[in-house]
Write a protein that holds these residues in place. Structure first.
Motif, PDB file in Angstrom:
ATOM      1  N   MET A  86       0.850  -1.129  -0.015  1.00 55.66           N
ATOM      2  CA  MET A  86      -0.050  -0.104  -0.038  1.00 55.66           C
ATOM      3  C   MET A  86       0.934   1.430   0.131  1.00 55.66           C
ATOM      4  O   MET A  86       0.762   2.289   0.964  1.00 55.66           O
ATOM      5  N   GLU A  87       1.419   1.407  -1.123  1.00 57.07           N
ATOM      6  CA  GLU A  87       2.593   2.493  -1.016  1.00 57.07           C
ATOM      7  C   GLU A  87       2.909   2.944  -2.341  1.00 57.07           C
ATOM      8  O   GLU A  87       2.462   2.175  -3.373  1.00 57.07           O
ATOM      9  N   VAL A 117       0.415   4.387  -7.910  1.00 53.25           N
ATOM     10  CA  VAL A 117      -0.113   4.393  -6.578  1.00 53.25           C
ATOM     11  C   VAL A 117      -1.316   3.325  -6.772  1.00 53.25           C
ATOM     12  O   VAL A 117      -2.059   2.861  -7.409  1.00 53.25           O
ATOM     13  N   PRO A 118      -1.472   2.943  -5.283  1.00 53.81           N
ATOM     14  CA  PRO A 118      -2.662   2.113  -5.057  1.00 53.81           C
ATOM     15  C   PRO A 118      -3.828   2.530  -5.024  1.00 53.81           C
ATOM     16  O   PRO A 118      -4.115   3.723  -4.675  1.00 53.81           O
ATOM     17  N   ILE A 119      -5.100   1.806  -5.446  1.00 48.80           N
ATOM     18  CA  ILE A 119      -6.257   2.344  -5.570  1.00 48.80           C
ATOM     19  C   ILE A 119      -6.863   1.733  -4.262  1.00 48.80           C
ATOM     20  O   ILE A 119      -6.900   0.470  -4.268  1.00 48.80           O
ATOM     21  N   VAL A 120      -7.370   2.497  -3.327  1.00 49.55           N
ATOM     22  CA  VAL A 120      -7.652   1.872  -1.945  1.00 49.55           C
ATOM     23  C   VAL A 120      -8.862   2.464  -1.533  1.00 49.55           C
ATOM     24  O   VAL A 120      -9.553   3.444  -1.940  1.00 49.55           O
ATOM     25  N   TYR A 121      -9.734   1.395  -1.316  1.00 48.49           N
ATOM     26  CA  TYR A 121     -11.207   1.429  -1.071  1.00 48.49           C
ATOM     27  C   TYR A 121     -11.719   1.043   0.440  1.00 48.49           C
ATOM     28  O   TYR A 121     -11.319  -0.226   0.699  1.00 48.49           O
ATOM     29  N   ARG A 122     -11.985   1.598   1.376  1.00 48.31           N
ATOM     30  CA  ARG A 122     -12.359   1.386   2.569  1.00 48.31           C
ATOM     31  C   ARG A 122     -11.106   0.634   3.348  1.00 48.31           C
ATOM     32  O   ARG A 122     -11.245  -0.909   3.780  1.00 48.31           O
ATOM     33  N   GLU A 123      -9.797   1.184   3.298  1.00 43.71           N
ATOM     34  CA  GLU A 123      -8.624   0.909   3.678  1.00 43.71           C
ATOM     35  C   GLU A 123      -8.070  -0.352   3.094  1.00 43.71           C
ATOM     36  O   GLU A 123      -7.238  -0.991   3.476  1.00 43.71           O
ATOM     37  N   ARG A 124      -8.505  -0.793   2.006  1.00 45.68           N
ATOM     38  CA  ARG A 124      -8.084  -2.077   1.260  1.00 45.68           C
ATOM     39  C   ARG A 124      -7.834  -1.784  -0.014  1.00 45.68           C
ATOM     40  O   ARG A 124      -8.355  -0.817  -0.790  1.00 45.68           O
ATOM     41  N   VAL A 125      -6.657  -2.440  -0.638  1.00 43.36           N
ATOM     42  CA  VAL A 125      -6.234  -1.992  -1.878  1.00 43.36           C
ATOM     43  C   VAL A 125      -7.123  -2.959  -2.914  1.00 43.36           C
ATOM     44  O   VAL A 125      -7.152  -4.040  -2.620  1.00 43.36           O
ATOM     45  N   ILE A 126      -7.686  -2.290  -3.977  1.00 37.96           N
ATOM     46  CA  ILE A 126      -8.592  -3.071  -4.798  1.00 37.96           C
ATOM     47  C   ILE A 126      -7.985  -2.823  -6.243  1.00 37.96           C
ATOM     48  O   ILE A 126      -8.419  -3.283  -7.054  1.00 37.96           O
ATOM     49  N   GLY A 127      -6.786  -2.142  -6.284  1.00 36.14           N
ATOM     50  CA  GLY A 127      -5.943  -1.941  -7.650  1.00 36.14           C
ATOM     51  C   GLY A 127      -4.966  -1.103  -7.536  1.00 36.14           C
ATOM     52  O   GLY A 127      -4.471  -0.559  -6.642  1.00 36.14           O
ATOM     53  N   ALA A 128      -4.563  -0.774  -8.676  1.00 36.19           N
ATOM     54  CA  ALA A 128      -3.416   0.114  -8.794  1.00 36.19           C
ATOM     55  C   ALA A 128      -3.634   1.005 -10.143  1.00 36.19           C
ATOM     56  O   ALA A 128      -3.944   0.676 -11.082  1.00 36.19           O
ATOM     57  N   VAL A 283      -6.222  13.095   2.809  1.00 36.12           N
ATOM     58  CA  VAL A 283      -5.168  13.365   3.627  1.00 36.12           C
ATOM     59  C   VAL A 283      -4.838  12.255   4.802  1.00 36.12           C
ATOM     60  O   VAL A 283      -3.734  11.870   5.063  1.00 36.12           O
ATOM     61  N   GLN A 284      -6.055  11.727   5.240  1.00 36.26           N
ATOM     62  CA  GLN A 284      -5.850  10.503   6.069  1.00 36.26           C
ATOM     63  C   GLN A 284      -5.123   9.259   5.404  1.00 36.26           C
ATOM     64  O   GLN A 284      -4.206   8.509   6.044  1.00 36.26           O
ATOM     65  N   GLN A 285      -5.418   9.020   4.160  1.00 34.74           N
ATOM     66  CA  GLN A 285      -4.762   8.042   3.411  1.00 34.74           C
ATOM     67  C   GLN A 285      -3.294   8.275   3.210  1.00 34.74           C
ATOM     68  O   GLN A 285      -2.412   7.445   3.373  1.00 34.74           O
ATOM     69  N   ARG A 286      -2.779   9.353   3.016  1.00 27.54           N
ATOM     70  CA  ARG A 286      -1.411  10.101   2.817  1.00 27.54           C
ATOM     71  C   ARG A 286      -0.996   9.462   4.302  1.00 27.54           C
ATOM     72  O   ARG A 286       0.342   9.211   4.366  1.00 27.54           O
ATOM     73  N   THR A 287      -1.399  10.058   5.510  1.00 32.19           N
ATOM     74  CA  THR A 287      -0.920   9.675   6.628  1.00 32.19           C
ATOM     75  C   THR A 287      -0.865   8.215   6.959  1.00 32.19           C
ATOM     76  O   THR A 287       0.320   7.930   7.366  1.00 32.19           O
ATOM     77  N   ARG A 288      -1.693   7.430   6.565  1.00 32.42           N
ATOM     78  CA  ARG A 288      -1.554   5.933   6.749  1.00 32.42           C
ATOM     79  C   ARG A 288      -0.159   5.396   5.904  1.00 32.42           C
ATOM     80  O   ARG A 288       0.450   4.636   6.535  1.00 32.42           O
ATOM     81  N   MET A 289      -0.240   5.778   4.712  1.00 30.98           N
ATOM     82  CA  MET A 289       1.081   5.396   3.917  1.00 30.98           C
ATOM     83  C   MET A 289       2.223   5.841   4.353  1.00 30.98           C
ATOM     84  O   MET A 289       3.353   5.346   4.599  1.00 30.98           O
ATOM     85  N   ARG A 290       2.254   7.201   5.141  1.00 27.93           N
ATOM     86  CA  ARG A 290       3.532   7.476   5.922  1.00 27.93           C
ATOM     87  C   ARG A 290       3.943   6.846   7.115  1.00 27.93           C
ATOM     88  O   ARG A 290       4.816   6.493   7.547  1.00 27.93           O
ATOM     89  N   MET A 291       2.779   6.384   7.975  1.00 31.70           N
ATOM     90  CA  MET A 291       2.915   5.548   9.016  1.00 31.70           C
ATOM     91  C   MET A 291       3.612   4.458   8.618  1.00 31.70           C
ATOM     92  O   MET A 291       4.563   3.686   9.413  1.00 31.70           O
TER      93      MET A 291
END
Length: 756
Positions: A86-87, A117-128, A283-291
């Protein structure tokens, strides 16, 4: 072109595509053309997760014959790697990456650069979403930002069209009904039983692209105002344990709520054309990726606090208010969350909340400090648990062992209740020993003290009957603060601890931060990077270099102990001169206070921690300088074995019952024979019954351990004859048995001593 402008240009055109009546495949075909044209990229491709595989669904620039033909597993190739982690990937030369895989059917051999970049839906990767170029180059930040924003919008289109695997295929099946056991990390010890309640109902975002950017901005401003009012109210309503470190946690958390940088990033996302909800989520997705990229656990925990606030803000702005806390708990509850902020935990009814299970979480997380103060057991690192449960499922929480049992069978329930009852019986038996002094069978008085780090921990002195606090970790106040704690705050904490301890001694260890316990406001030279932080610029080394830090703490301790006895211990002393320099700082502050005619401590006792093996070779030089010495078994073991205790591959590899560590530990009391130095052990080793028995046989007469271990160790001491265990240890270390633990167990069982 700015990132916002590039994203806005793409979103404006995407809006028309999504509103059109063409079928989903045609929409994706049009999307890759729009992105490619706007970013002037020769290739743009969309991969979607289908039946667990990433399938090429649409492309501009690659061979069209590869669409719906090229497939790769999660973790396979560059696309599979970015989906797995997820990066974002941004490569000037794709073939140089170790995970690069060539797919001849795509015709991509002529393209060098790659960004995905990952395509994320509800905190899960569903594509790229990927772009490529013939010329080797890294994509600009504005291009990556535009791709990430576009991927977010695409996730809604893809999910609504049913093009990718749904949640059941992704592992969130609600059909799981049988018992299941998950191992996690113990964050706060204890046993609990209750029904699963999900902390956070999911906030659904119905509209991603904004119709009126300014209107969205005003919605966010109003939501920020409301959220800040809520946090201010929470900060004033924290009723438990007034004045504890958890209050400082809330203040740090409050600082994030007023952080201008965070609100600015959300505004920038709105500028790109997103609705208020989508901007917060972006912004939250970006934070998760940084974490995922942060190795420093303390900084990662600060990121978790920010995510907690993001969730709160998203609920306010969407009107989908309420967590399980605001809806009210109606039964004994085990709370389930991906992560949890300290303020959110405070909102729960403590009569119903029996335990917490987190998919993430760490020992240094702010929520752990608050949970400990509330007396709620917590297990973290319970991976993917939210996908294995339904609301209302029965859950057993064993935070002593780090085990969560989901939907237990009747036999599991019976066994757990039996253990719960036995635990209560043991606790009752240990409580009866509270006022009993721990004498051995041969009549020797052993000092059993406890370790602490929070103001609220001191209450355990009365509950356990410990002889005092043999180790008060002063760094906790530094770790939970956003800035260096002021001297007045330090003085107040130390005075409160001394007053709560009454006439029992408290040994204050000067601050042990730095290295593997980094704080953002005390960074070393940025050009210096500790490859082995546990052995690096930390503890006394840091304090001596940052003399103002130690001066402030020395003054705070001396003022707090006015009219009392003060025990000060310096951590990680490697050579006697370090002890001398640290003591000189205290002497200087003592002279200053004397000059001001302040009330001074009636007595000051200085000691050192022996955790660096080098100090054992020069103990004779410390005679006359120290009044006590404490062996820190946790750090000593990792230094002696060159084994980082934070490394899961090594943490359990080197045993405290190994002859190597036991022989080393025996040398210390032997070298101090005849000297007036009080010797003890502070560390996890002394709190385990077998290891404590061994320490008694090696000559140690003072143990400082966790409060929970005081009762069991006092009970053990009363069954031991020191002459017998000393002789046994001497024999075992002269001729070590193949299995030291088995030998000690057999010896103990012959004397009716239970070492479990």
């Amino acid at each position: 072109m700015t990132a916002a402008a590039a994203a806005r240009q793409i979103l404006t055109r995407l809006h028309d595509v999504m509103a059109s009546r063409i079928h989903a495949q045609a929409k994706l075909d049009r999307v890759v053309e729009i992105i490619g044209e706007t970013l002037n990229s020769e290739v743009c491709s969309i991969y979607l997760l289908r039946d667990g595989m990433l399938e090429l669904f649409a492309t501009r620039g690659l061979n069209q014959s590869a669409v719906h033909v090229t497939r790769m597993a999660i973790g396979e190739g560059l696309t599979g790697t970015l989906a797995q982690n997820m990066e974002t990937l941004n490569l000037a030369e794709a073939k140089a990456h170790p995970d690069f895989q060539y797919r001849p059917e795509t015709g991509e051999e002529k393209f060098h650069s790659f960004a995905g970049v990952p395509i994320v839906y509800r905190e899960r990767v569903i594509g790229a979403l990927n772009v490529q170029h013939v010329e080797p180059r890294r994509y600009e930040d504005v291009e990556i930002e535009a791709l990430q924003t576009t991927a977010m919008v695409l996730s809604e289109l893809i999910a609504n069209a049913g093009l990718a695997d749904d949640e059941e295929v992704l592992g969130r099946s609600a059909a799981q009904t049988g018992p299941e056991t998950i191992e996690g990390l113990t964050l706060v010890q204890g046993l609990a039983r209750g029904q699963a309640v999900f902390h956070q109902p999911r906030v659904t975002i119905d509209q991603v692209v904004a119709e009126d950017v300014e209107a969205e901005r005003q919605r966010v401003y109003r939501a920020f105002d409301k959220m800040r009012d809520q946090i201010d109210h929470l900060a004033s309503q924290a009723e438990f344990g007034a004045g504890g470190e958890h209050v400082e946690v809330i203040q740090t958390y409050k600082m994030f709520a007023y952080d201008e940088g965070w609100s600015r990033r959300i505004n920038e996302a709105i500028d790109s054309g997103l609705t208020a909800e989508a901007a917060i989520e972006r912004v939250q997705q970006r934070t998760r990726m940084r974490m995922r990229e942060i190795d420093d656990p303390l900084l990662a925990d600060r990121m978790h606090d920010l995510e907690d606030l993001s969730n709160r803000l998203l609920r306010i702005v969407s009107g989908q208010l309420g967590t399980a806390a605001t809806q009210g708990l109606r039964r004994d509850t085990i709370l389930i969350a991906r992560n949890l902020g300290p303020a959110e935990l405070l909102e729960y009814d403590r009569r119903r909340l029996k335990g917490v299970v987190l998919e993430e979480g760490s020992l240094t997380a702010h929520v752990v400090i608050v949970a400990r103060a509330m007396g709620i057991p917590v297990i973290g690192r319970a991976r993917a648990i939210r996908g294995m449960l339904r609301d209302g499922d029965e859950v057993l929480l064993d935070a002593d062992r780090g085990i969560v049992t989901l939907r237990p069978s009747q036999s599991m329930l019976d066994a757990f209740e039996g253990r719960f009852a036995k635990s209560r019986e043991k606790q009752a038996a240990y409580a009866e020993l509270r006022d009993v002094e721990p004498f051995t069978r041969c009549g020797t008085r052993i000092q059993v003290m406890m370790n602490a780090g929070l103001r609220d921990d001191v209450a355990a002195l009365a509950l356990t009957g410990a002889d005092g606090i043999g180790l008060f970790r002063t760094e906790f106040q530094f770790l939970v603060s956003a800035t260096l704690p002021q001297r007045e705050r330090q003085t107040r904490l130390y005075r409160d601890v001394l007053e709560a301890a009454g006439d029992k001694p408290v040994v204050f260890r000067t601050v042990d931060i730095g290295g593997d316990k980094a704080v953002p406001y005390l960074q070393s030279d940025s050009s210096i990077h500790d490859e082995n932080p546990a052995m690096g610029w930390r503890a006394l080394r840091l304090s001596l270099e940052r003399e103002g830090l130690l001066k402030s703490q020395a003054r705070a301790l001396l003022e707090a102990a006015s009219g009392r006895s003060l025990y000060v211990m310096f951590p990680m002393v490697s050579e006697p001169w370090e002890f001398d320099e640290a003591k000189a700082v205290f002497d200087e502050q003592l002279a200053y206070l004397r000059k001001l005619k302040r009330v001074l401590p009636e007595a000051i006792h200085y000691g050192a921690m022996l955790e660096v093996p080098a100090l054992a070779e020069v103990l004779d030089q410390l005679v006359g300088r120290v009044s006590f010495l404490s062996v820190g078994t946790n750090d000593l073991t990792q230094f002696l074995f060159a084994a980082d205790r934070a490394n899961p591959k090594l943490a359990a590899r080197y045993d405290w019952m190994s002859p190597a560590i036991l022989r080393f530990l025996r040398r210390i009391p032997q070298s101090l024979t005849g000297y007036d130095i009080d010797l003890g052990v502070c560390g996890e080793m002394g709190g385990r019954r077998m290891e404590a028995l061994a320490l008694l046989g090696l000559g140690y007469r003072r143990l400082s351990i966790t409060p929970a271990a005081v009762g069991p160790i006092k009970e053990l001491i009363r069954k031991v004859d020191l002459s017998e265990i000393t002789k046994a240890m001497t024999d075992w270390l002269a001729n070590p048995p193949d299995d030291m633990r088995a030998a000690v167990n057999q010896w103990a069982s012959e004397r009716d001593i239970d070492l479990e």
